[in-house]
Structures are given as structure tokens and as C-alpha cells.
Design a protein around this motif. Structure first.
Motif, mmCIF file in Angstrom:
data_model
loop_
_atom_site.group_PDB
_atom_site.id
_atom_site.type_symbol
_atom_site.label_atom_id
_atom_site.label_comp_id
_atom_site.label_asym_id
_atom_site.label_seq_id
_atom_site.Cartn_x
_atom_site.Cartn_y
_atom_site.Cartn_z
ATOM 1 N N SER A 53 7.010 -11.624 -1.233
ATOM 2 C CA SER A 53 5.668 -12.007 -1.693
ATOM 3 C C SER A 53 4.738 -10.796 -1.732
ATOM 4 C CB SER A 53 5.102 -13.096 -0.784
ATOM 5 O OG SER A 53 5.054 -12.621 0.549
ATOM 6 N N ILE A 54 5.287 -9.651 -2.110
ATOM 7 C CA ILE A 54 4.522 -8.412 -2.161
ATOM 8 C C ILE A 54 3.884 -8.277 -3.534
ATOM 9 C CG2 ILE A 54 4.660 -5.901 -2.019
ATOM 10 C CD1 ILE A 54 7.163 -6.420 -0.205
ATOM 11 N N GLU A 108 0.795 -1.225 0.000
ATOM 12 C CA GLU A 108 0.000 0.000 0.000
ATOM 13 C C GLU A 108 0.829 1.278 0.000
ATOM 14 O OE1 GLU A 108 -2.605 -0.446 3.335
ATOM 15 O OE2 GLU A 108 -3.418 -2.322 2.551
ATOM 16 N N LEU A 109 2.150 1.169 0.085
ATOM 17 C CA LEU A 109 3.011 2.351 0.063
ATOM 18 C C LEU A 109 2.827 3.075 -1.268
ATOM 19 C CD1 LEU A 109 5.213 3.977 1.531
ATOM 20 C CD2 LEU A 109 6.903 2.488 0.417
ATOM 21 N N SER A 110 2.615 4.395 -1.217
ATOM 22 C CA SER A 110 2.331 5.169 -2.434
ATOM 23 C C SER A 110 3.589 5.590 -3.185
ATOM 24 C CB SER A 110 1.525 6.423 -2.088
ATOM 25 O OG SER A 110 0.310 6.070 -1.481
ATOM 26 N N ILE A 117 17.338 -2.965 0.110
ATOM 27 C CA ILE A 117 16.424 -3.827 0.855
ATOM 28 C C ILE A 117 15.016 -3.689 0.281
ATOM 29 C CG2 ILE A 117 15.443 -4.329 3.132
ATOM 30 C CD1 ILE A 117 18.558 -4.882 2.678
ATOM 31 N N ALA A 118 14.608 -2.466 -0.037
ATOM 32 C CA ALA A 118 13.302 -2.249 -0.668
ATOM 33 C C ALA A 118 13.241 -2.979 -2.001
ATOM 34 C CB ALA A 118 13.051 -0.754 -0.863
ATOM 35 N N PHE A 119 14.322 -2.910 -2.776
ATOM 36 C CA PHE A 119 14.363 -3.618 -4.056
ATOM 37 C C PHE A 119 14.173 -5.117 -3.837
ATOM 38 C CE2 PHE A 119 16.604 -6.152 -7.159
ATOM 39 C CZ PHE A 119 16.023 -5.720 -8.338
ATOM 40 N N TYR A 120 14.919 -5.695 -2.891
ATOM 41 C CA TYR A 120 14.780 -7.133 -2.618
ATOM 42 C C TYR A 120 13.354 -7.475 -2.188
ATOM 43 C CZ TYR A 120 19.845 -7.846 -2.875
ATOM 44 O OH TYR A 120 21.136 -7.917 -3.295
ATOM 45 N N ALA A 121 12.759 -6.620 -1.357
ATOM 46 C CA ALA A 121 11.396 -6.887 -0.891
ATOM 47 C C ALA A 121 10.427 -6.951 -2.064
ATOM 48 C CB ALA A 121 10.964 -5.805 0.097
#
Length: 167
Positions: free
Chosen positions: A82-83, A54-56, A73-77
Motif C-alpha cells: 500500500s505504498i 520517501e526513499l529517494s 522484496i522491494a519490487f513486491y512492496a
């Protein structure tokens, strides 16, 4: 419309301390959420307030590690977690940020930030709106290219600069 909320994700500099990640803030307004800076440890804190699906948008002020080091880390996530998102996550930062982060996630496969992020470079193709949040980036005087962020919602105004937030 609910009023805006600014949450401090971390303020430590130049490295995180126990219970205090590096520079990061979260601006919430209604269903819109803007992560301002992604210093070490802020991506975990961010999830206390908003689901990653839900992050805009994410906005990075400058490329000192304590302001952007959670971007790999955001890239890996988003790349391997499973996002599930309906669209790529808009991310704005100083010119060159996509290449800098890509160098951290290099492997046998070629990974580019535009595979998972809607890439914006401040001053080139900057994000000017995140839902109800209107953004205005301003070049600041610092030892590297750095940007401040002005954000306006009706009559309420906040300025976030490189290492602090003030009303």
C-alpha cells in the motif's frame, strides 16, 4: 543543510546472521535518502530510518546475492503493498540487474522493473544525482562487474566500495 548521515543496515556476508542483514547502507542528507546495496534483510532495516514512500533512490554495487537479494522484496512492496509514490523510485545497478530481478518475480503476469522503478544501469544511464547528493560510479576489480560509489557534498566525501565503507 544538515550534515550527511551514513547508517549501516547490514554487513553480513555471504548470508545474513541474527541481527545482521547482508550488505546495505543508507545515506541521508536533508530530505534525500539513498539506499546503497540491498542485501538479504536490509529492506526491513531500511524502514527503521525512512518510510518507503520517501526513499529517494536505490544503488546496487554488483549482482552477488548478498548485495541485491532484497530487490525482489522491494519490487513486491512497491507493486503490491500500500505504498503510494508520486513518481517511480530511481534504481541503479550493474547492466542486467532489471532482468535478473524480473526473473525472481515472474508469474502468470509479466512484471518488469520499469513498471515501478525508474531503471538505470551503471555505465549506461547511471544516476548522477539524488537531490543534494552527487554520485559517481567507478568500475572495481572483482570476479563480476562491480562498482564503487563516490559521493560528494560540498567538502565532505565518502567512498563506499563493494563490501565496506571508509572515509
Amino acid at each position: 543543510m544538515n550534515g550527511p548521515t551514513l547508517s549501516v543496515l547490514g554487513t553480513a556476508t555471504p548470508f545474513p546472521t541474527p541481527g545482521n542483514p547482508c550488505s546495505g547502507y543508507l545515506l541521508l542528507l536533508g530530505n534525500d535518502s539513498l539506499c546503497i546495496d540491498a542485501g538479504t534483510g536490509t529492506f526491513a532495516e531500511l524502514q527503521r530510518y525512512v518510510a518507503l514512500e520517501e526513499l529517494s533512490a536505490i544503488w546496487i554495487s554488483h549482482l552477488h546475492a548478498y548485495h541485491f537479494s532484497d530487490m525482489p522484496i522491494a519490487f513486491y512492496a512497491y507493486a503490491f503493498g500500500s505504498i503510494t509514490r508520486n513518481r517511480k523510485l530511481p534504481v541503479a545497478g550493474p547492466p542486467g540487474w532489471p532482468q535478473r530481478v524480473s526473473s525472481f518475480v515472474a508469474s502468470n503476469e509479466i512484471h518488469t522493473m520499469s513498471d515501478f522503478f525508474d531503471v538505470h544501469e551503471i555505465g549506461i544511464n547511471d544516476i548522477d544525482r539524488v537531490g543534494e547528493i552527487t554520485l559517481s560510479s567507478q568500475l572495481l576489480q572483482h570476479n563480476i562487474d562491480s562498482y564503487g560509489l563516490a559521493r560528494r557534498i560540498v567538502q565532505w566525501r565518502t567512498r563506499a566500495t563493494r563490501d565496506h565503507v571508509r572515509n
